[in-house]
Design an enzyme around this catalytic site. Structure first.
Site, PDB file in Angstrom:
ATOM      1  N   ASP A 161       0.770  -1.248   0.000  1.00  0.00           N
ATOM      2  CA  ASP A 161       0.000   0.000   0.000  1.00  0.00           C
ATOM      3  C   ASP A 161       0.801   1.298   0.000  1.00  0.00           C
ATOM      4  OD1 ASP A 161      -1.686  -2.119   0.570  1.00  0.00           O
ATOM      5  OD2 ASP A 161      -2.691  -1.133   2.230  1.00  0.00           O
ATOM      6  N   GLU A 198       2.147  -9.532  11.502  1.00  0.00           N
ATOM      7  CA  GLU A 198       1.960  -9.201  10.089  1.00  0.00           C
ATOM      8  C   GLU A 198       3.299  -8.902   9.408  1.00  0.00           C
ATOM      9  OE1 GLU A 198      -0.597  -5.813   9.740  1.00  0.00           O
ATOM     10  OE2 GLU A 198      -0.889  -6.040   7.573  1.00  0.00           O
TER      11      GLU A 198
HETATM   12  C1  DGY Z   1      -5.623  -1.741   4.551  1.00  0.00           C
HETATM   13  O1  DGY Z   1      -6.749  -1.334   4.854  1.00  0.00           O
HETATM   14  O2  DGY Z   1      -4.599  -1.424   5.147  1.00  0.00           O
HETATM   15  C2  DGY Z   1      -5.496  -2.695   3.480  1.00  0.00           C
HETATM   16  O3  DGY Z   1      -4.162  -3.003   3.203  1.00  0.00           O
HETATM   17  C3  DGY Z   1      -6.198  -2.280   2.247  1.00  0.00           C
HETATM   18  O4  DGY Z   1      -6.304  -3.418   1.482  1.00  0.00           O
END
Ligand code: DGY
Length: 437
Positions: free
Chosen positions: A179, A408
């Protein structure tokens, strides 16, 4: 309470393989919401596209029927045009922003987002087939999944490469799955910030220093509003979206999946479709030349709005091994680069080269180690005979998770654990890869 505090599942983690296996299985069972798995209870309370693919690999190690069901559940959200959305909102949950009402698609059953994620599903199905003990079940499930996989690959070619360049475009950084990679800083700066108010939920669960900045969220939100305003019309989005990026990672994952889909089609007695997929894969492979950067001596992404490469040393370049893109000399050179990169941090593999000015070892995709990407890159290393690199990535992944828990992502310099706890694809990677290597 932040998810960084250890849950009871996390506290059972020890170094022993059996204990790791039991913990990983317990995490998947705890995150099971009845046919689909949430990535992490509060932070990501729905079903995500590429998480589902990797999570299915984990389920496959101890409950094959449940593994196939993961993909069936995901495809309940597939659109008529073939798009597999990045989130399927099977049930309501109020701990996440942006939820279903934000995307303008609550009339769908189940509601979904309007964007997608890295297209690894055909590869996951192929790996699941290879691992299956119940071959009858695998054959039956693949027969149902195959038309859906073919439809999504046709959608990628048609809607995301309308000029038949061999490279597909992304319209939102979330589509890359990475992201807030520094690779998106330049194209995202061309997106206006939203003028509307919104309330993030992610920073209620995870320390803000580990998540994207508000300046990025302002643009993430602008883009999702734009897709709704353009009525999800593919041609209009292609023409009007201010963010239109050829992401190297997505294209590498798609190339690999296209060849895997061709194999699945051959097995299923669909030789014409298999041939078409192979031709598409070859077209893609040749187009990768446009993504080679001579200064960095690695692959990079491309901003199709400006025609300029996004010259950032992101670890997505090594997905070229997973995609089987290297010839002999380029493999030697790229693995030498990978070795140097590994040498720059205590734990491999940093998502950004650690000596880059944008490197932040704790902030999501701007430096941390991601277990599932380690697996994908390591799988590619092993394919090219670099078992030493495979083993290093595997050992580091094991150490991080054994010592810090099933988080994560991790700090490549210190090993500190970040983001969501009891994380599904981290558990899946332990089951599918680390405990099998
Ligand atoms: C988040 O909301 O952080 C996700 O990665 C979007 O897919």
């Amino acid at each position: 309470m932040k998810e960084n505090h250890m849950s009871s599942i996390e506290m059972t983690t020890t170094f022993a393989d059996q204990s790791m296996r039991e913990t990983a299985q317990a995490i998947l069972r705890a995150n099971d919401r009845g046919g689909y798995t949430v990535p992490s209870a509060k932070l990501y309370p729905f079903q995500w596209n590429w998480d589902a693919g990797i999570t299915a690999l984990g389920w496959m190690c101890f409950d094959e029927a449940r593994a196939w069901q993961e993909l069936d559940s995901l495809f309940l959200g597939q659109w008529e045009n073939g798009l597999v959305p990045h989130i399927v909102f099977h049930q309501p949950a109020d701990s996440y922003f942006p939820g279903p009402e934000q995307w303008g698609l609550t009339h769908r059953t189940p509601p979904t987002t309007s964007i997608t994620q890295p297209p690894l599903l055909a590869t996951m199905v192929r790996l699941m087939r290879d691992r299956a003990k119940d071959n009858g079940l695998a054959k039956e499930r693949i027969a149902t999944l195959l038309p859906k996989l073919i439809a999504t690959h046709h959608w990628w070619s048609r809607d995301r490469d309308p000029e038949n360049t061999g490279l597909v475009v992304s319209y939102h950084p979330w589509e890359s799955g990475m992201d807030n990679s520094p690779a998106w800083d330049v194209p995202l700066a061309a997106v206006p910030p939203t003028q509307r108010e919104y309330h993030r939920r992610d920073t209620q669960h995870v320390d803000a220093a580990q998540r994207p900045h508000k300046t990025e969220y302002d643009r993430f939100v602008y883009l999702l509003d734009l897709f709704r305003d353009l009525k999800f019309d593919a041609a209009r989005i292609y023409a009007e979206c201010p963010y239109r990026v050829v992401d190297f990672g997505t294209n590498a994952i798609l190339l690999r999946a296209t060849n895997d889909l061709a194999d699945l089609c051959e097995d299923a007695g669909l030789p014409d479709e298999a041939r078409a997929q192979r031709a598409r894969a070859e077209h893609m492979r040749q187009a990768f030349a446009l993504l080679w950067n001579d200064d960095l001596r690695q692959y990079v992404s491309l901003d199709t709005r400006t025609g300029k490469q996004l010259v950032v040393p992101a670890h997505a370049t090594f997905l070229a091994a997973y995609a089987r893109v290297y010839d002999g000399p380029s493999a030697t050179q790229q693995f030498a680069l990978l070795e140097r990169w590994i040498g720059q941090a205590r734990f491999s593999l940093a998502s950004l080269r650690p000596d880059d000015a944008a490197f932040e070892p704790q902030r999501y995709w701007r430096g941390p180690v991601w277990p599932h990407i380690n697996w994908m890159i390591a799988e590619g290393c092993a394919h090219y005979g670099r078992n030493d690199l495979h083993d290093r990535l595997c050992a580091d992944t094991r150490t991080l998770i054994a010592e810090k828990g099933f988080y994560e992502y991790f700090n490549p310099l210190t090993g500190e654990a970040y983001g969501g706890a009891a994380f599904s694809w981290t558990a899946a990677i332990i089951l599918h890869w680390v405990l099998e290597s």
